[in-house]
Design a protein around this motif. Structure first.
Motif, short mmCIF file in Angstrom:
data_model
loop_
_atom_site.label_atom_id
_atom_site.label_comp_id
_atom_site.label_asym_id
_atom_site.label_seq_id
_atom_site.Cartn_x
_atom_site.Cartn_y
_atom_site.Cartn_z
N ALA A 290 0.90 -1.14 0.15
CA ALA A 290 0.05 0.05 -0.02
C ALA A 290 0.90 1.30 0.18
O ALA A 290 1.83 1.26 0.80
N VAL A 291 0.62 2.28 -0.90
CA VAL A 291 1.32 3.28 -0.84
C VAL A 291 0.54 4.53 -0.71
O VAL A 291 -0.60 4.76 -1.04
N TYR A 292 1.08 5.23 0.40
CA TYR A 292 0.28 6.65 0.79
C TYR A 292 1.08 7.78 0.44
O TYR A 292 2.34 7.68 0.50
N LYS A 300 -2.16 4.26 -4.01
CA LYS A 300 -1.75 2.81 -4.43
C LYS A 300 -2.18 1.77 -3.57
O LYS A 300 -1.80 1.79 -2.62
N LYS A 301 -2.25 0.45 -4.40
CA LYS A 301 -2.59 -0.81 -3.56
C LYS A 301 -2.47 -2.09 -4.44
O LYS A 301 -2.81 -2.06 -5.78
N ALA A 302 -1.48 -3.09 -4.12
CA ALA A 302 -1.25 -3.98 -5.06
C ALA A 302 -1.01 -5.23 -4.07
O ALA A 302 -0.60 -5.22 -2.89
N VAL A 303 -1.43 -6.43 -4.42
CA VAL A 303 -1.32 -7.90 -3.99
C VAL A 303 -0.05 -8.56 -4.71
O VAL A 303 -0.14 -8.72 -5.88
N ILE A 319 4.90 7.20 1.50
CA ILE A 319 5.14 6.07 2.39
C ILE A 319 4.53 4.78 2.00
O ILE A 319 3.60 4.54 1.39
N VAL A 320 5.66 3.78 1.96
CA VAL A 320 5.31 2.50 1.59
C VAL A 320 5.09 1.44 2.74
O VAL A 320 5.97 1.40 3.38
N ASN A 321 3.83 0.71 2.51
CA ASN A 321 3.61 -0.30 3.66
C ASN A 321 3.67 -1.57 2.82
O ASN A 321 2.76 -2.11 1.98
N ALA A 322 4.62 -2.50 3.22
CA ALA A 322 4.73 -3.86 2.30
C ALA A 322 4.52 -4.81 3.50
O ALA A 322 5.31 -5.04 4.65
#
Length: 336
Positions: A290-292, A300-303, A319-322
């Motif tokens: 998820a990118v904030y 942005k959101k990807a799986v 901000i990137v949450n992985a």
């Protein structure tokens, strides 16, 4: 240590874009200091401590002329392979490893034209260098070489400063690549082509899809200086030619951080690595991402992905949450 922002910034004082009719900078490269390195100096190399290994007697000549000895049978090779460990500055045990593939050394030589003209070497360019071979039609032919610098023991590489020159004439090229995945893949950090600056992007198969910028290597026989931001961990560097004459690397300064290993055995899984390059977020292994924005808006959101394209978003910090296999990492990246 300053906050780790996993991105890559190429410092180009003259600007980023170019057109066919653009005025190209033909100065002596990028001045040092514009990136304001805040991390400690962990490597300060000028290659004066290396054994002389160069088959020609003057700095105007490259080392790639493989010839036969006087008996007409024995081949005199101009380059060698080697690996050398040097200490990390300020550390009792940390090491940086050089890997030389078809390279030669001349610890005391000036740049070619400074030698030829009796002076005029560019400031901050040291005497002495490691020379990287090119493809050359000698008998036997010389093969293209490389000079790798393994910085993976460092926790974080912030900024590097380096210098290069050419043998013989001007407008010679150099290319610097980097890897963040243990040498499995390499991306261009700096690409400085030689004579046909514009044509090199369309006609030279060895230099296609490299990073264009507004600098030519016209003064390279006197030496040129470069400064590049890396801002990443697990870094390896690789120097080589850019479709022209052999490059010579005279100096390499690395600013970063190093933590000595402890006696405790680490059993946790390796952290997920997140960085950005060429307006793309890259993750070291497939993850839910998820990118904030810096203000907290989800954009942005990807799986189960290794990459997130960011071409259409404004330049800035995100901000990137992985998340992968129960591990979560939150990193800031700069899109530029």
């Amino acid at each position: 240590m300053k906050e780790k922002i996993f991105t890559l910034i190429i410092a180009l004082i003259a600007g980023f874009g170019f057109t066919a009719n653009a005025q190209l900078n033909i100065g002596t490269g990028v001045p040092w200091g514009s990136l304001g390195a805040a991390e400690p100096l962990v490597l300060n190399e000028d290659f004066t401590g290396f054994e002389f290994f160069h088959s020609d007697s003057t700095t105007d000549m490259g080392n790639s002329n493989n010839t036969f000895d006087t008996d007409g049978v024995t081949i005199i090779y101009g380059y060698k392979n080697d690996s050398v460990e040097v200490p990390i500055l300020g550390s009792e045990s940390g090491k940086i490893t050089y890997v030389f593939d078809q390279c030669a050394f001349a610890p005391d030589w000036e740049t070619a034209w400074a030698f030829k003209d009796g002076g005029g070497q560019t400031p901050n360019v040291s005497n002495g260098f490691v020379e990287v071979s090119r493809d050359y039609g000698s008998n036997p032919p010389t093969v293209r070489g490389s000079f790798k610098v393994d910085l993976r023991e460092l926790d974080f590489v912030e900024v590097i400063q380096w210098t290069h020159s050419s043998c013989g004439g001007n407008k010679r090229g150099v290319m610097l690549e980097f890897s963040l995945d243990d040498g499995a893949t390499w991306d261009t950090l700096r690409y400085q082509p030689g004579n046909a600056w514009g044509d090199s992007f369309t006609k030279d198969p060895f230099t296609l899809d490299k990073t264009p910028n507004g600098y030519r290597c016209d003064p390279s026989a006197y030496g040129m200086t470069w400064e590049d931001g890396v801002y990443a961990e697990n870094v390896m560097l690789r120097f080589g030619e850019a479709g022209g004459q052999v490059p010579r690397i005279h100096d390499l300064k690395v600013y970063g951080t190093y933590t000595p290993p402890t006696s405790a055995k680490v059993i946790d899984k390796e952290d997920i690595k997140v960085y950005s390059f060429n307006r793309e977020i890259r993750i070291s292994e497939p993850a839910d991402v998820a990118v904030y924005t810096i203000t907290g808006n989800l954009i942005k959101k990807a799986v189960n992905t290794n990459t997130v394209q960011m071409q259409e978003v404004p330049s800035g910090i995100y901000i990137v949450n992985a998340i992968n296999d129960g591990r979560t990492v939150v990193k800031k990246v700069m899109i530029q």
